[in-house]
Design an enzyme around this catalytic site. Structure first.
Site, mmCIF file in Angstrom:
data_model
loop_
_atom_site.group_PDB
_atom_site.id
_atom_site.type_symbol
_atom_site.label_atom_id
_atom_site.label_comp_id
_atom_site.label_asym_id
_atom_site.label_seq_id
_atom_site.Cartn_x
_atom_site.Cartn_y
_atom_site.Cartn_z
ATOM 1 N N GLY A 72 0.810 -1.215 0.000
ATOM 2 C CA GLY A 72 0.000 0.000 0.000
ATOM 3 C C GLY A 72 0.844 1.266 0.000
ATOM 4 O O GLY A 72 1.958 1.302 -0.533
ATOM 5 N N SER A 73 0.314 2.270 0.678
ATOM 6 C CA SER A 73 0.849 3.634 0.517
ATOM 7 C C SER A 73 2.283 3.844 0.966
ATOM 8 O O SER A 73 2.875 4.870 0.625
ATOM 9 C CB SER A 73 -0.054 4.616 1.253
ATOM 10 O OG SER A 73 -1.315 4.613 0.633
ATOM 11 N N VAL A 74 2.839 2.956 1.760
ATOM 12 C CA VAL A 74 4.258 3.136 2.106
ATOM 13 C C VAL A 74 5.102 3.174 0.833
ATOM 14 O O VAL A 74 6.174 3.764 0.799
ATOM 15 C CB VAL A 74 4.791 2.018 3.048
ATOM 16 C CG1 VAL A 74 4.264 2.172 4.449
ATOM 17 C CG2 VAL A 74 4.492 0.636 2.511
ATOM 18 N N LYS A 118 4.519 4.791 -1.722
ATOM 19 C CA LYS A 118 4.584 6.156 -2.286
ATOM 20 C C LYS A 118 5.933 6.803 -1.974
ATOM 21 O O LYS A 118 6.369 7.715 -2.660
ATOM 22 C CB LYS A 118 3.439 7.009 -1.729
ATOM 23 C CG LYS A 118 2.091 6.650 -2.322
ATOM 24 C CD LYS A 118 0.972 7.371 -1.621
ATOM 25 C CE LYS A 118 -0.367 6.793 -2.067
ATOM 26 N NZ LYS A 118 -1.423 7.018 -1.093
#
Lengths: 559, 97
Positions: A286-288, A290
């Site tokens: 997920g967003s990690v 980014k």
């Protein structure tokens, strides 16, 4: 009838003229006495030697040549505290040729070893051509004494080496384990077999090798495991994993995956529920992710932190729509894309870079290749075979690409380490590592460190609850829906927080991954990383920072 | 000639006796070395067990609850200070008059 003795002049003993025995007779007598004394002395010597030899043999009776087992060096943590050692234990065997009554033997033995299989043992003992049958290896001295007291003549003991892990399950996944012959089968134990060397021995002879010093710190390891335990109970997670890494050297200070495994039963680690989730599992994080996308955009010169992206409209590609969890309703700067965790913003940056540049950066940073550590190989990342626009977009925010948490942590550490590649290490080496390869510019590294800190300091940042006063924590949250049979399960998420401290000069990286946490009172009714993984990281850092010698600053100067 | 024979005989006998003694001394020494080796091995085994026991007794998950029960815990940032910030006070000279 009396026998008459006739004494002739020749056969009569000759006496000296004075009628006493002569000198030669005395000499003969002395000689005979000397010989007798000499033989007596030899006899006494033999008796003494025999008695002594018997005594020695008696003590050797249980340590005679046994089937080969392996003497291993101790394993210690970075501060010299013991993690694994060899101890001498008795092992029980039987000589079927000497067994008088099989049933009696099995029956008596069952009173001390109730879990023994009587049928199998009877079968093994019935083969009288065999002179050696193992009954139970690695007994405790107490049990061995009880068996000895049974007085069964066909049973005997042999001393063997057994691995002992004084810390129990502490760092169980890292340590791995050994076989019944004390040979490494997993984790560091296997690495020792392949790289340090173990000695095949016939008796319980201890290894002369110097202890193997790991990079782990038992105190930090315990704190990490304890806090993950608390998080597991608090958020009712299915499993949890976490690590603490020295950003500058790549040394793993602590590494835990819950549920734990006991190194005495290393085969447990092959059970899907007990695998080392840091190395063996690959997950869409997920967003990690980014962090890597934005580092790519900054490093490639596609944007700066101040570059504004219009994220108001969802993105569509290949029939899918990409939206933000909490739409801002206004254009966001790259800095805000990071702190507000905008999927649309990350996807726009990836599209701007294009597939080749994006994938080339991911390869350079080390998340798409293969990785090996002393504990074992890291599971290969799962990357789409064909990366079209939709795959590129989803990968930018950590979906559609599954990597092992350790590999992702190493990539992030490389960025924070002034852009120099970090190779995770579990064993402490004294040699100076080769000059690391540069994977990003120092400017990118500093900017990502700043964004990490900002994400914790900014009230609108997702990492606010990771703050630990005085320790300048930074990081990024990630909440990914878990894929199951090709479909995402909405309520089963992997929630993670990649953190570092102190952010003015990043020294330590932490990564906490919680598997399927529940949305409950403890998390304020949310299952997102900002409400579970971030506060867990804060608790871990509050405990380990003093142990690692990180000096806190006055709270007013850390803002 | 007789004296020579006797001398040779005694020499042979004493040499044999000496050899026997040496042989037995060597074996006795061997046995003693073996005994010492056994002792050393037993001592190493005891040390290994003691090391393992020490490691087991000092493991953090055992110490942690005891430490907390005594009111100890991880240090808080406000409990730490740099040496520069420590106020160094001069000892007050007492008047003994």
């Amino acid at each position: 009838m009396r026998r008459r003795v006739i004494i002739t002049p020749n056969s009569a003993p000759r006496l000296p003229s004075n009628g006493r025995p002569g000198r030669s007779r005395i000499a003969n007598g002395l000689l005979a006495l000397g010989v007798m004394l000499a033989f007596s002395a030899v006899g006494v010597q033999l008796v003494l030697l025999g008695a002594r030899a018997n005594a020695v043999r008696a003590t050797l009776a249980v340590t005679e040549a046994a089937p080969v087992n392996f003497a291993r060096p101790d394993i210690i943590d970075r501060n010299g505290r013991l993690l694994a050692t060899d101890v001498e234990v008795p092992s029980l065997f039987a000589d079927p040729a000497l067994v008088l009554d099989r049933d009696e033997l099995v029956e008596k033995l069952s009173t001390v070893l109730p879990d023994i299989d009587p049928r199998q043992l009877r079968g093994e003992l019935s083969d009288r051509s065999r002179r050696f049958v193992w009954i139970r290896r690695g007994l405790s001295p107490k049990i061995a004494q009880k068996i000895h007291d049974l007085g069964l003549p066909s049973l005997a003991f042999r001393k063997e080496l057994r691995r002992a892990y004084p810390g129990g399950e502490l760092a169980g996944h890292v340590l791995g384990g050994v076989s019944i012959d004390n040979k490494g089968v997993a984790g560091i134990e296997k690495w020792i077999d392949d790289n340090v060397g173990v000695e095949g021995v016939h008796t319980a002879e201890f290894s002369d090798h110097a202890p193997v010093r790991l990079s782990l710190d038992i105190g930090v390891q315990h704190s990490l495991e304890d806090e993950l335990d608390i998080a597991t109970r608090r958020y009712k997670t299915h499993a949890a994993a976490g690590l603490v890494m020295d950003i500058r050297t790549g040394e793993i200070i602590a590494s835990a995956s819950l549920p734990r495994v006991d190194p005495l039963f290393p085969q447990t680690a092959y059970d899907p529920g007990h695998i080392d989730r840091l190395l063996t599992g690959t997950y869409e994080l997920g967003s990690v992710f980014k962090t890597l996308t934005i580092a790519m955009a900054l490093d490639e010169g596609l944007a700066t932190s101040a570059t504004v992206l219009d994220v108001r409209q969802p993105l569509t590609a290949g029939g899918f729509t990409i939206t933000d969890l909490h739409p801002a309703g206004r254009p966001l700067s790259v800095e805000e894309v990071f702190t507000r965790s905008s999927n649309v913003g990350a996807a726009m940056l990836a599209v701007q870079a294009g597939t080749d540049r994006f994938m080339s950066f991911m390869k350079r940073i080390g998340v798409t290749g293969l990785m090996k550590t002393e504990v074992g190989p890291v599971s290969a990342p799962l990357i789409p075979k064909r990366v079209d626009q939709i795959e590129l977009m989803t990968m930018s925010y950590g979906h559609g690409i599954a990597v092992a948490p350790l590999q992702f942590a190493a990539a992030t550490a490389s960025i924070l380490n002034g852009g120099k590649r970090v190779q995770p290490r579990y064993v402490r080496f004294t040699d100076t590592p080769a000059k690391p390869e540069a994977v990003t510019s120092e400017l990118t590294s500093r900017e990502i460190a700043r964004l990490f800190r900002l994400n914790v300091l900014d009230p609108s940042g997702t990492g606010e609850r990771a703050e630990v006063p005085g320790y300048r924590v930074g990081g990024k949250t990630g909440t990914a829906e878990r894929a199951d049979n090709g479909r995402y399960k909405e309520k089963a998420v992997i929630s993670s927080f990649i953190g570092a401290f102190p952010m003015d000069q990043p020294q330590y990286l932490t990564f906490v991954v919680l598997f399927e946490p529940e949305a409950n009172e403890e998390s304020g009714g949310h299952r997102t990383a900002s409400s579970n993984a971030a506060p867990t990281t804060a608790r871990i850092i509050a405990r380990i920072a003093p142990q690692l010698g990180v000096a806190p600053l006055a709270v007013s100067t850390t803002q | 000639m007789r004296v020579l024979n006797f001398a040779a005989f005694f020499l042979a006998l004493s040499s044999a006796f000496l050899l026997y003694s040496l042989s037995y001394d060597t074996r006795r020494l061997e046995a003693r070395v073996l005994e010492k080796e056994q002792l050393a091995r037993r001592a190493r085994s005891d040390i290994a067990v003691l090391k393992a026991e020490k490691g087991h007794l000092s493991r953090p998950d055992r110490i942690d609850p005891y430490a907390r029960a005594l009111g100890l815990g991880p240090p808080r940032p406000d409990q730490m200070s740099s040496s520069a910030r420590l106020a160094i006070t001069q000892p007050v000279e007492e008047d003994h008059r």
